[in-house]
Design a protein around this motif. Structure first.
Motif, PDB file in Angstrom:
ATOM      1  N   PHE A 195       0.835  -1.198   0.000  1.00 55.43           N
ATOM      2  CA  PHE A 195       0.000   0.000   0.000  1.00 55.43           C
ATOM      3  C   PHE A 195       0.870   1.248   0.000  1.00 55.43           C
ATOM      4  O   PHE A 195       2.002   1.230   0.474  1.00 55.43           O
ATOM      5  CB  PHE A 195      -0.949  -0.012   1.200  1.00 55.43           C
ATOM      6  CG  PHE A 195      -1.830  -1.228   1.228  1.00 55.43           C
ATOM      7  CD1 PHE A 195      -2.785  -1.438   0.250  1.00 55.43           C
ATOM      8  CD2 PHE A 195      -1.682  -2.177   2.223  1.00 55.43           C
ATOM      9  CE1 PHE A 195      -3.588  -2.567   0.261  1.00 55.43           C
ATOM     10  CE2 PHE A 195      -2.479  -3.315   2.242  1.00 55.43           C
ATOM     11  CZ  PHE A 195      -3.433  -3.510   1.264  1.00 55.43           C
ATOM     12  N   ASP A 196       0.315   2.339  -0.524  1.00 53.99           N
ATOM     13  CA  ASP A 196       1.085   3.561  -0.700  1.00 53.99           C
ATOM     14  C   ASP A 196       1.110   4.419   0.569  1.00 53.99           C
ATOM     15  O   ASP A 196       0.414   5.420   0.663  1.00 53.99           O
ATOM     16  CB  ASP A 196       0.516   4.364  -1.881  1.00 53.99           C
ATOM     17  CG  ASP A 196       1.393   5.538  -2.243  1.00 53.99           C
ATOM     18  OD1 ASP A 196       2.606   5.493  -1.945  1.00 53.99           O
ATOM     19  OD2 ASP A 196       0.865   6.505  -2.814  1.00 53.99           O
ATOM     20  N   PHE A 197       1.895   3.963   1.570  1.00 54.68           N
ATOM     21  CA  PHE A 197       2.150   4.809   2.736  1.00 54.68           C
ATOM     22  C   PHE A 197       3.515   4.474   3.313  1.00 54.68           C
ATOM     23  O   PHE A 197       4.087   3.436   3.040  1.00 54.68           O
ATOM     24  CB  PHE A 197       1.038   4.707   3.791  1.00 54.68           C
ATOM     25  CG  PHE A 197       0.964   3.426   4.568  1.00 54.68           C
ATOM     26  CD1 PHE A 197       1.710   3.244   5.729  1.00 54.68           C
ATOM     27  CD2 PHE A 197       0.113   2.399   4.175  1.00 54.68           C
ATOM     28  CE1 PHE A 197       1.612   2.083   6.469  1.00 54.68           C
ATOM     29  CE2 PHE A 197       0.005   1.237   4.896  1.00 54.68           C
ATOM     30  CZ  PHE A 197       0.764   1.068   6.050  1.00 54.68           C
ATOM     31  N   ARG A 198       4.015   5.412   4.073  1.00 56.61           N
ATOM     32  CA  ARG A 198       5.321   5.275   4.717  1.00 56.61           C
ATOM     33  C   ARG A 198       5.220   5.826   6.120  1.00 56.61           C
ATOM     34  O   ARG A 198       4.231   6.481   6.470  1.00 56.61           O
ATOM     35  CB  ARG A 198       6.381   6.026   3.910  1.00 56.61           C
ATOM     36  CG  ARG A 198       6.095   7.497   3.765  1.00 56.61           C
ATOM     37  CD  ARG A 198       6.907   8.151   2.661  1.00 56.61           C
ATOM     38  NE  ARG A 198       8.295   8.292   2.973  1.00 56.61           N
ATOM     39  CZ  ARG A 198       8.837   9.374   3.551  1.00 56.61           C
ATOM     40  NH1 ARG A 198       8.095  10.414   3.866  1.00 56.61           N
ATOM     41  NH2 ARG A 198      10.114   9.426   3.788  1.00 56.61           N
ATOM     42  N   GLY A 199       6.226   5.567   6.944  1.00 54.90           N
ATOM     43  CA  GLY A 199       6.169   6.071   8.307  1.00 54.90           C
ATOM     44  C   GLY A 199       7.453   5.840   9.071  1.00 54.90           C
ATOM     45  O   GLY A 199       8.402   5.228   8.582  1.00 54.90           O
ATOM     46  N   VAL A 200       7.451   6.335  10.319  1.00 57.35           N
ATOM     47  CA  VAL A 200       8.575   6.197  11.236  1.00 57.35           C
ATOM     48  C   VAL A 200       8.187   5.180  12.302  1.00 57.35           C
ATOM     49  O   VAL A 200       7.123   5.299  12.924  1.00 57.35           O
ATOM     50  CB  VAL A 200       8.926   7.540  11.911  1.00 57.35           C
ATOM     51  CG1 VAL A 200      10.073   7.370  12.896  1.00 57.35           C
ATOM     52  CG2 VAL A 200       9.271   8.587  10.873  1.00 57.35           C
ATOM     53  N   VAL A 201       9.047   4.194  12.537  1.00 59.77           N
ATOM     54  CA  VAL A 201       8.809   3.194  13.575  1.00 59.77           C
ATOM     55  C   VAL A 201       8.934   3.862  14.939  1.00 59.77           C
ATOM     56  O   VAL A 201       9.940   4.500  15.231  1.00 59.77           O
ATOM     57  CB  VAL A 201       9.829   2.035  13.469  1.00 59.77           C
ATOM     58  CG1 VAL A 201       9.661   1.050  14.624  1.00 59.77           C
ATOM     59  CG2 VAL A 201       9.734   1.343  12.122  1.00 59.77           C
ATOM     60  N   PHE A 202       7.891   3.707  15.795  1.00 56.91           N
ATOM     61  CA  PHE A 202       8.007   4.241  17.148  1.00 56.91           C
ATOM     62  C   PHE A 202       7.867   3.169  18.221  1.00 56.91           C
ATOM     63  O   PHE A 202       8.109   3.419  19.403  1.00 56.91           O
ATOM     64  CB  PHE A 202       7.031   5.408  17.397  1.00 56.91           C
ATOM     65  CG  PHE A 202       5.580   5.027  17.505  1.00 56.91           C
ATOM     66  CD1 PHE A 202       5.020   4.704  18.730  1.00 56.91           C
ATOM     67  CD2 PHE A 202       4.767   5.029  16.384  1.00 56.91           C
ATOM     68  CE1 PHE A 202       3.671   4.375  18.839  1.00 56.91           C
ATOM     69  CE2 PHE A 202       3.425   4.713  16.469  1.00 56.91           C
ATOM     70  CZ  PHE A 202       2.876   4.373  17.707  1.00 56.91           C
ATOM     71  N   ASP A 203       7.501   1.945  17.836  1.00 52.66           N
ATOM     72  CA  ASP A 203       7.434   0.831  18.791  1.00 52.66           C
ATOM     73  C   ASP A 203       7.431  -0.463  17.989  1.00 52.66           C
ATOM     74  O   ASP A 203       7.027  -0.482  16.824  1.00 52.66           O
ATOM     75  CB  ASP A 203       6.184   0.935  19.650  1.00 52.66           C
ATOM     76  CG  ASP A 203       6.218   0.051  20.896  1.00 52.66           C
ATOM     77  OD1 ASP A 203       7.320  -0.446  21.244  1.00 52.66           O
ATOM     78  OD2 ASP A 203       5.165  -0.145  21.528  1.00 52.66           O
ATOM     79  N   ILE A 204       7.865  -1.550  18.650  1.00 51.10           N
ATOM     80  CA  ILE A 204       7.945  -2.848  17.987  1.00 51.10           C
ATOM     81  C   ILE A 204       7.406  -3.927  18.924  1.00 51.10           C
ATOM     82  O   ILE A 204       7.802  -3.994  20.086  1.00 51.10           O
ATOM     83  CB  ILE A 204       9.404  -3.201  17.605  1.00 51.10           C
ATOM     84  CG1 ILE A 204      10.022  -2.081  16.767  1.00 51.10           C
ATOM     85  CG2 ILE A 204       9.470  -4.540  16.882  1.00 51.10           C
ATOM     86  CD1 ILE A 204      11.535  -2.180  16.631  1.00 51.10           C
ATOM     87  N   ASP A 205       6.521  -4.760  18.409  1.00 51.86           N
ATOM     88  CA  ASP A 205       6.061  -5.953  19.115  1.00 51.86           C
ATOM     89  C   ASP A 205       6.805  -7.138  18.507  1.00 51.86           C
ATOM     90  O   ASP A 205       6.819  -7.288  17.287  1.00 51.86           O
ATOM     91  CB  ASP A 205       4.553  -6.160  18.935  1.00 51.86           C
ATOM     92  CG  ASP A 205       3.721  -5.070  19.591  1.00 51.86           C
ATOM     93  OD1 ASP A 205       4.197  -4.456  20.568  1.00 51.86           O
ATOM     94  OD2 ASP A 205       2.590  -4.840  19.122  1.00 51.86           O
TER      95      ASP A 205
END
Length: 126
Positions: free
Chosen positions: A36-46
């Motif tokens: 899908f056409d989105f991006r982001g910054v990782v702020f937490d990980i499970d």
């Protein structure tokens, strides 16, 4: 009576241990969704899936990810809006654009961007 130390008990051989999941991305990394056409910054990980069954079942079965992999919380953006996304590792790739992510919560969590990575503010590190 002596207290029982559960850390020294032998493991039950009939109970399978979960596979160790290794996160490919780190907090502060800029990533892009593979489909899908989105991006982001990782702020937490499970380390494995940790959302509701209802959320999981809402994903079409043909594209539903495995649960036994890291899932990432992202401050995400697309062409129309910014939001928080929860995405499996198999559906993320590194974003190499080096463009800043325009999300209103970034300034509250991160100090600055260095290359294609954001640095978590010291107050949020543990």
């Amino acid at each position: 009576m002596d207290r029982l130390d559960t850390n020294t008990l032998p493991l039950d051989p009939d109970v399978a241990l979960p596979a160790v999941a290794h996160a490919r991305f780190n907090v502060g990394d800029v990533v892009r969704h593979r489909l899908f056409d989105f991006r982001g910054v990782v702020f937490d990980i499970d380390p494995v899936f940790a959302n509701s069954e209802e959320w999981y079942e809402a994903i079409p079965e043909a594209v539903r990810p495995r649960k036994d992999q890291p899932f990432y919380h992202l401050l995400a953006e697309n062409g129309e809006s910014s939001y928080v996304a929860y995405v499996s590792q198999q559906n993320l790739i590194e974003d190499e654009s080096e463009e800043p992510v325009e999300h209103p919560a970034i300034d509250g969590l991160f100090d600055h961007v260095a290359g294609n990575r954001y640095r978590l503010k010291p107050v949020h590190r543990h």
